[in-house]
Design an enzyme around this catalytic site. Sequence first.
Site, PDB file in Angstrom:
ATOM      1  CG  HIS A  19      -2.040   0.952   1.113  1.00  0.00           C
ATOM      2  ND1 HIS A  19      -1.853   2.297   1.164  1.00  0.00           N
ATOM      3  CD2 HIS A  19      -3.358   0.748   0.908  1.00  0.00           C
ATOM      4  CE1 HIS A  19      -3.031   2.900   0.997  1.00  0.00           C
ATOM      5  NE2 HIS A  19      -3.951   1.977   0.846  1.00  0.00           N
ATOM      6  CB  SER A  55      -7.883   6.100   3.852  1.00  0.00           C
ATOM      7  OG  SER A  55      -8.620   5.916   2.667  1.00  0.00           O
ATOM      8  NE  ARG A  72      -4.953   0.312  -2.464  1.00  0.00           N
ATOM      9  CZ  ARG A  72      -5.811  -0.250  -1.630  1.00  0.00           C
ATOM     10  NH1 ARG A  72      -5.756  -1.540  -1.406  1.00  0.00           N
ATOM     11  NH2 ARG A  72      -6.719   0.465  -1.030  1.00  0.00           N
ATOM     12  CG  HIS A 103      -2.959  -2.683   2.561  1.00  0.00           C
ATOM     13  ND1 HIS A 103      -3.438  -2.477   3.833  1.00  0.00           N
ATOM     14  CD2 HIS A 103      -3.995  -2.451   1.724  1.00  0.00           C
ATOM     15  CE1 HIS A 103      -4.709  -2.123   3.743  1.00  0.00           C
ATOM     16  NE2 HIS A 103      -5.076  -2.113   2.498  1.00  0.00           N
ATOM     17  NE  ARG A 141      -7.489  -5.492  -1.592  1.00  0.00           N
ATOM     18  CZ  ARG A 141      -7.697  -4.280  -1.093  1.00  0.00           C
ATOM     19  NH1 ARG A 141      -8.678  -3.529  -1.569  1.00  0.00           N
ATOM     20  NH2 ARG A 141      -6.930  -3.813  -0.140  1.00  0.00           N
ATOM     21  CG  LEU A 166     -13.983  -2.982   2.714  1.00  0.00           C
ATOM     22  CD1 LEU A 166     -14.490  -1.609   3.116  1.00  0.00           C
ATOM     23  CD2 LEU A 166     -13.674  -3.796   3.950  1.00  0.00           C
TER      24      LEU A 166
END
Lengths: 638, 238, 250
Positions: free
Chosen positions: A266, A284, A331, A402, A436, A442
Site C-alpha cells: 500500500h 487511507s 497501488r 497491506h 487489488r 470489502l
Amino acid sequence: MKLDSKIPEGPIAEKWDNHRFSSKLVNPANKRKFNIIVVGSGLAGGAAAATLGELGYNVDCFCYQDTPRRAHSIAAQGGINAAKNYQNDGDSIHRLFYDTVKGGDFRSREANVHRLAQISVNIIDQCVAQGVPFAREYGGLLANRSFGGAQVSRTFYARGQTGQQLLLGAYSSLSRQIAAGQVKMHTRHEMLDLIVVDGHAKGIITRNLANGEHRAWTADAVLLCTGGYGNAYYLSTNAVGCNVTAAFRAYRQGAGFANPCYTQIHPTCIPVSGDHQSKLTLMSESLRNDGRVWVPLDRENCDKDPNDIEEELRDYYLERKYPSFGNLAPRDISSRSAKEACDDGRGVGQGGRGVYLDFGDAISRLGESTIRERYGNLFQMYERITGENAYKRPMRIYPAIHYTMGGLWVDYNLMTTVPGCFALGEANFSDHGANRLGASALMQGLSDGYFVIPYTIGDYLASTGAGVLSPDSPEVKESLDKVKGRIDQLTSIKGKRSARSYHKKLGQIMWEYAGMARNEKGLNKAIGEIQDLRDDFNKELMVPGSGDRLNVELERAGRVKDFLDFGELLCRDALERKESCGGHFREEFQTAEGEATRDDENFAHAAVWEYQGREKIPKRHKEELYFDNVKLAVRSYK
Amino acid sequence: MFTSSLGKKYLMALTGLVLIGFVFVHMAGNLQVFAGQAQINSYAHSLQSLPWFVLWGSRLFLLASIMIHAWTAYSLIVENRKARPNKNDVEVTKRAGWSSLRMGLTGTIILAFVVFHLLHFTIRSIYPEYAEMTTTVGSPAGEEIHDAFSMIIAGFKHEFISVFYVVAMFLLCRHLAHGFSSVFQSLGLRSEAWEKKLNLVSFAYAWLIFAGFSVVPLSVLIQKHGIFQFYDPSFFSS
Amino acid sequence: MNLTLKVWRQSGPKDSGQFETHLIEEVSEDSSFLEMMDQLNEQLLENGIEPIAFDHDCREGICGMCSLTINGFAHGPEDSTTTCQLHMRKFNDGDIITIEPFRARAFPVVRDLVVDRSSFDKIIQAGGFISARTGSAPDGNAIPIPKEDADKAMDAAACIGCGACVASCKNASAMLFTSAKAGHLNLLPQGQAEKDARVLNMVKTMDESGFGNCRNYGECSAACPKDISLDYIAKLNRDHAKAKIKNLFS
C-alpha cells in the site's frame, strides 16, 4: 491435483444466473441437519455465518479475538466499490468488471470478477438495510467518492471507517443469529488443523486461547475466512494477530495454495520510525484524492523543511509520469514509484524512506474545514503517531505490505481442492489477480459471505448429504494428537530466543528480497536464509510457561512457525513467476522506463502449489486463465 | 416501569424535580421574613389554615418524595459498589467534579439536616418553647396565632445552629449543582446543543437556593452582633 | 527514556492478583505504549519470566481490543486515544507508570491485564441489530436519510466496543456503550420498526450483566477514545421511557 475451476457455461453476464439455477438446493427442512464451521468472523466469515444461520444451517463460528467484532476487516478505511452508477458518470457492472480485471493485471479469473461486479450492487442495499451509516449528500441520498485505478466515482464510504461500519453490520446480523441459537460463537479460539477424512473436510481442531484446551469440532463443511498472510513480513498494516496458520494447515492437508507471491504494497502508510515498531499504520488511499505526492527534485533538499522548498524544486512524480491518473495511479505503481524516488536518494524523513503527501493545494482550494471534514480522523491519527500536524506540514508516507491477493485456490464455488473446505474473502485467491484495486476488498469479502457461499455451499451439501463425523472417530483423535504433539514440541525446545525475534528476522528477509522488487538471486538467497532461520527456530526457540492456559508466547510461536514455512513457499512462487505483474515485480522483467513487463504467453495462469510432504519441494500446478471479455493489454495508466 | 436501572434513574429524577420545586417555594416563603413580623406570620398562618387534606396531602407527597429519593439512591449505591468490587490502585477522574462524585455524602447530610429542621421548626421538639410563641401580629381575624417571626429570630440567634444551617445549605447547593442538570439527562431531555445553557441554569439555581436560604440565619447573626440592622431591634433586646 | 512500571499480574480468573514492579530502559519516545509493553515482555523473556498478557490486535485504534488502565485512566491520560495509539513521547524519563486491567464485575480478569468483555456481545445480541434478511433489501437509495441524521448515527456507530466507558466509570456502568449502539440504529429510519423492543431488551441485558448505574458524571465520555457524546445516554433514557410508557398502554 486436479484444478477444475467449474466456470459455468454461457456468456459472462449470464454465468452466475445460470449457475444459481443449475446448482442443487438443500430443502429448507433439511438445512438444520447440516453443520457448518466458519473460521474467522471478519466481513467474509461474519457475513457467511450470519447468512448461513439465517438460512437454517447449524453454524459454529470461531475467531481468535475476544469478540467477532474485532476482525481486521474493521481497519479498512476508504470504502467499498459498487457499480450503482448513482453518479451518472458512466459506471456499469461491465466497467467495474473491466477495471478489476485490468487492475489485477490480467491475472484473475474473469467469471469470478464478473460475478463480484454483479453482486456489488446488492451489497450496498444489504448494508444500508442493516443500518450501516454510509455518507450521504444533503438530499439524503448516498454519497460516492473516487478511488485509485478507476475513472468513475463508485466508492461508498462511512467517513474513514468504512470497514468498521460494514463489519459492525455483519456482526450485528451475526449477533442476531447467535441470539436465535443458529450460530454458536467461539471466541478466543484458534484453528490449528483441518480434519480431512476420505479426501473431504470434516472438521477442525482448535485451541481455546483463554484456557489452553484443545478440541475437535466436526461438521459437513468448513469455511476458512481467515484473511491474508501479510504478517509474513512482520511489519505490515495487518493486525498483530493476523496469521496464515488456518490457510497453511489446509494447504498441508491438501488444499492448493495459489499465487502466494501476489502481495500488495500500500503506497500510503506512515513510515517506520525505529526498531521498536510492531506494525505499520495505513493512511487511507482516499487521501490521494486531495493530496499531491512529491519528493524534492534535488537530493540536497531532502532534509529541508518541506514548506521551504519552492514549487519548481518539487517533483510531483506521479503527476509527471502518469498524467491521466496522476495521484490516483493504482497501488502497485504508486508504491514502486515511491521506492524508485527513495532509491534515487530523494526520500525524506528518517532513513530517507518516505515521500510527501501534500494537502497545501487542497487546503487553499477547499479550505481547511472541508479537508478536516473529509479526513479529520486520518490527520488526527497521523499526528498522534508522528507528532506532526499535517494541516501545516505535508504528511510523510511510505509503502507497506497491506493485502495479499494470493490465497487458497478455489473454484467458482469457492471450494478449495479439498472438497468441503471453502475459502472466502482475502483467504482465497480468486478475484483480484495480481493486484487489488482500492475499495475492492470489502466488496469481495461481503460478496463471498452474503451472496456467493449461501448458494454454492448448498450445491456441495446437497450432493454429499448430511453426515457429521463422530468426535470419537479415530481420524479425529489422530488429528487432535498431532496438534497436541506440535504444541508440546514448541514448549519443549527450551532455547533462548523469543518467537518475536524470529518473526522480525523473517520479516526483514521477506521485505528485503520479496518486497516491492524481487530478483532471482535475492529470492534464492531468501529461501536459504529462511531455511536456516527455521532450523535455528527449531533449536533455539523459547516458550515459557505451559500450554494449559492463556499463553501469548505459545500462540505467537505457533504462528511464526507457520510463517517460516509459508515464507519459503512465497519466495518459491515469486522465483518461478518469471514476469512482472501487479504486486509481483521482478527486476529482470521491466521496460527501459522501469515499467513492469508481463509475459502473457507463459504466465497467464494461476500458480497453485501442492504440498508434497516435509523436506520436499511443493509441486507447482497451473490453472490457465482465459480472457474472452477483456482484451489482454499492457496495463497503462499514463 | 421503575425496576430497571433506567427506571430507578427516572425515579431519582422525578422525585428530585419535586424537591427542586419545593426548595424554591420554601425559600420564597422564608424571604418574607424581611418584610416583617406581620407578613411572615400571616403567610405561615395561611399555610397552616389550608384544608387538612391539602396540607397533609402536600406533606405526605413531599415526605414520600424524600423517602423514595433517598431509598432509590441508597439501592443504587449498593448496586454500584457491587458492579465495581475492585478499585483501581490510582483513582482519578477527567471530568467529574466533587459535587457529582459526592452526591451520596451530600444527600445523606442533607437528609439528616431535614430531620433536624423538622424537629427544630415544624415539630418544635428541640426547643418546645417555640410552640408556645403566639401573637396577634399578622393575624387575619385578630386571634392569637403562632409567632413564626419570633421563632425564626430566636432559632437563628444560636451560632451553632445557624452555622449548621448555612453549611447544610451549601451542601444542598452542591447537591443541586449536579442534581438539577442530571434530572434532564436522566429523563432524556438534554442534548449537547443546550448542555452549556442547562449547566449554567443549574449552576445559577444552586447558588440562588444557597443564597436565598442562607441569608436568613446570616442576617439574624449579623444583627445580633450589631453589624447591620435588618429587623425590629426589640426582638434582639433580651 | 527509562521507566518504572507497576503492572498487575493475575495468573487466572480465580487468583486474587497483585502488582509487580519492573524497570525498563531505553524506551524510544516514538514507540507506542503497547510497543513499550512488547519491549518489557522481551526483557522478561530474556530472564525466563513469562510475559505479561494483555489484549491487543490492530494497533491502529479501531478494533477496540486493547485495554489497560494507565495511571488510573482507561487507555491512559490522553483524550480521544486508545492505548495502542498512545505514544511514549507523552511520558517523561523516570516516570512511574501504573498499569491495571479494566476493572468491573462484568469484565472478569482472564489473566494479567486481559479481561473478558463478552457481556458487550450479549447486549448486542439482545437487540443491537436491524433484522434485515440477506437478499431482502430494497435499493440503497430507496429511503433518503437526511445527512444530519446519518452523521449523528455515524457518530454513535464509531464506538469501538473497547469498554473504556465501563472502566472509567466509578460505577462500571455500560450506558455509554449501550446508548451508542442503540442510538446508532434508533436514529435511522431502518431502525424504527424494532426501536422499542431494542431499547428494552438491550437495557435489560445490560442490567443483568452486572454493570452499575449511570450517575451522569460524564467520565465515560471523557475516557472514550471515539468521543461518544453523553447525548446518546440522554437519548437512550428518553427512548427507554417512551417504550416503557407505550408498553403500559398496550
